[in-house]
Design an enzyme around this catalytic site. Structure first.
Site, PDB file in Angstrom:
ATOM      1  N   ASP A 118       0.841  -1.200   0.000  1.00 46.87           N
ATOM      2  CA  ASP A 118       0.000   0.000   0.000  1.00 46.87           C
ATOM      3  C   ASP A 118       0.880   1.255   0.000  1.00 46.87           C
ATOM      4  O   ASP A 118       2.098   1.170   0.157  1.00 46.87           O
ATOM      5  CB  ASP A 118      -0.928  -0.051   1.225  1.00 46.87           C
ATOM      6  N   ASP A 147     -10.653   2.839  -3.252  1.00 47.64           N
ATOM      7  CA  ASP A 147     -11.133   1.535  -2.761  1.00 47.64           C
ATOM      8  C   ASP A 147     -12.555   1.217  -3.207  1.00 47.64           C
ATOM      9  O   ASP A 147     -13.431   2.080  -3.173  1.00 47.64           O
ATOM     10  CB  ASP A 147     -11.126   1.522  -1.228  1.00 47.64           C
TER      11      ASP A 147
HETATM   12  C1  GAL Z   1      -6.232   1.024   1.446  1.00 50.49           C
HETATM   13  C2  GAL Z   1      -6.198   0.053   0.300  1.00 50.49           C
HETATM   14  C3  GAL Z   1      -7.241  -0.950   0.621  1.00 50.49           C
HETATM   15  C4  GAL Z   1      -6.892  -1.625   1.924  1.00 50.49           C
HETATM   16  C5  GAL Z   1      -6.737  -0.591   3.036  1.00 50.49           C
HETATM   17  C6  GAL Z   1      -6.191  -1.177   4.304  1.00 50.49           C
HETATM   18  O1  GAL Z   1      -5.472   2.084   1.203  1.00 50.49           O
HETATM   19  O2  GAL Z   1      -6.441   0.731  -0.904  1.00 50.49           O
HETATM   20  O3  GAL Z   1      -7.379  -1.864  -0.441  1.00 50.49           O
HETATM   21  O4  GAL Z   1      -5.707  -2.329   1.749  1.00 50.49           O
HETATM   22  O5  GAL Z   1      -5.865   0.425   2.646  1.00 50.49           O
HETATM   23  O6  GAL Z   1      -5.991  -0.215   5.290  1.00 50.49           O
END
Ligand code: GAL
Length: 444
Positions: free
Chosen positions: A184, A245
């Site tokens: 991430d 997301d």
């Molecule tokens: C986001 C990511 C998600 C998930 C989340 C976890 O930034 O895009 O898919 O991994 O963090 O905190």
């Protein structure tokens, strides 16, 4: 249209500012020097032989988020039990047989501190036997294990990030037997450290000698500051998230499709064996999508050559959603060996037509009805418009794959194709072009 999104629009739930505070300039300099010494820029890290077709598996995030309360919700908290149950079901319920292979942990698996040697450790209560044990279990089922970390100082949910520890973390994952890393992009200091961090981790994974598929969010975090260079990203990542997301809702699926279509000129050529655009998880089998909308997600994720990571509860999924996710004809389109991503061909007030070139002179075509009022709509398209003019030249056999499989028959180059599509639903078709010399003899 969705051009010019700001970072906070991409990620409404969390600010995307680079919050990197705690890092000393000294540490940053050390990392920079290490990067230069490692010759990171010259590395074609993605010669790793993985993701030759889009990755398939299960990922906990959308359905189970950061549920760490195993006292209150032992069945659904992020714990080794959850992943062991999913792994077991992936085998016993036929998911593995149709291609779903990676069981993936997302954020919130970590203990709040590294150990005394600077190594990451899983939360001891929720993963009492550690990740290596979980990896062994998953491998014993013939599956692969994915894990999550972050390029910055913290993960998006606030657990220790990999910044300053790329090598040690890559080695730890390899040691544990991890097969995929979702990396991430929260809490990177600035664009430079974001980009260098993504490259460095790719290099560090390669250096371990273990085959570890590398899933990035580099372009998503980069775009607010600079246009991503996909030629470069492809050299380092097996897939990459471009957009915010996914949520368990039609508006979320719709936004992802609109954004992808708007940027398709740059996205589509970037995809191919070894590297894919990732429009995020499949939310089929959850709460937010109607049956037609689930069909749309499955059909369009196949057209987009998207990694297929289900985020749902395999312990409790309707037979209908299960059959859709396990539909071999749709999966075959998603996994087509030609490895070309599809694109939106046209759009009017009501309908969108998408198409994807497939191997053996075939095409996948999806007709999506965007209306959110009324009943099924009829759409007519001339077959000369499909497959870049050649899909039905001189003729083609058309099979409807979704919502239900049926042979629509033989069409000539100048035929009119008519489909009826439910509101927010999709009709997915496969066109098999006949070559001149293989034209079938049709008796009068
Ligand atoms: C986001 C990511 C998600 C998930 C989340 C976890 O930034 O895009 O898919 O991994 O963090 O905190």
């Amino acid at each position: 249209m969705m051009g010019g999104l700001r970072a906070d629009e991409l990620r409404p739930e969390r600010s995307r500012t680079f919050a990197f505070g705690g890092l000393s300039p000294g540490l940053a300099l050390v990392l920079a020097l290490v990067l230069v010494q490692a010759g990171v820029s010259g590395v074609t890290a993605l010669d790793n032989g993985l993701a030759l077709t889009p990755t398939m598996g299960w990922l906990h995030w959308e359905r189970f988020t950061c549920n760490v309360d195993c006292m209150e919700d032992p069945e659904n908290c992020i714990s080794e039990q959850l992943f062991m149950q999913m792994a077991e079901l992936m085998v016993s319920e036929g998911w593995k047989d149709v291609g779903y292979e990676y069981v993936c942990i997302d954020d919130c698996w970590l203990a709040p501190q590294r150990d005394k040697d600077g190594r990451l450790q899983a939360d001891p209560k929720r993963f009492p036997r550690g990740i290596r044990h979980l990896a062994n279990y998953v491998h014993s089922k013939g599956l692969k294990l994915g894990i999550y970390q972050d390029v910055g100082t913290l993960t998006c949910a606030g657990y220790p990030g990999s910044f300053g520890y790329y090598d040690i973390d890559a080695e730890t994952f390899a040691d544990w037997g991890v097969d995929l890393l979702k990396f991430d992009g929260c809490y990177a200091k600035d664009l430079k450290s974001l980009v260098e961090g993504y490259k460095y981790m790719s290099y560090a994974l390669n250096k371990t000698g273990r085959s570890i598929l590398y899933s990035c969010e580099w372009p998503l975090y980069m775009r607010p500051y600079q246009q991503p260079n996909y030629t470069e990203i492809r050299q380092y990542c097996n897939h990459w998230r471009n957009y915010g997301d996914i949520f368990d809702s039609w508006s979320s699926v719709k936004n992802i499709l609109a954004w992808t279509a708007f940027h398709q000129k740059s996205l589509v050529p970037a995809a191919g064996p070894g590297g894919w655009n990732d429009p995020d998880m499949l939310v089929i089998g959850n709460f937010g999508l109607s049956w037609d909308q689930q069909i749309t997600q499955m059909a369009l994720w196949a057209i987009m050559a998207a990694p297929l990571f289900m985020s749902n509860d395999l312990r409790n999924i309707s037979p209908q959603s299960k059959a859709l996710l396990q539909n071999k004809d749709v999966i075959a389109i998603n996994q087509d060996p030609l490895g070309k991503q599809g694109y939106r061909l046209r759009k009017d007030e009501v309908f969108e037509v998408w198409q994807r070139p497939l191997s053996n002179l075939a095409w996948a075509v999806a007709v999506l009805n965007q209306r959110e009022i009324g009943g099924p709509g009829t759409y007519t398209i001339s077959t000369t418009d499909l497959g870049e003019g050649l899909g039905c030249a001189p003729a083609c056999l058309i099979t409807q794959i979704l919502p239900v499989k049926k042979e629509l028959g033989l069409y000539e180059w100048t035929s009119q194709l008519k489909v009826r599509v439910n509101p927010t639903g999709t009709v997915l078709l496969k066109l098999q072009t006949f070559q001149q010399d293989k034209f079938p003899v049709i008796s009068p």
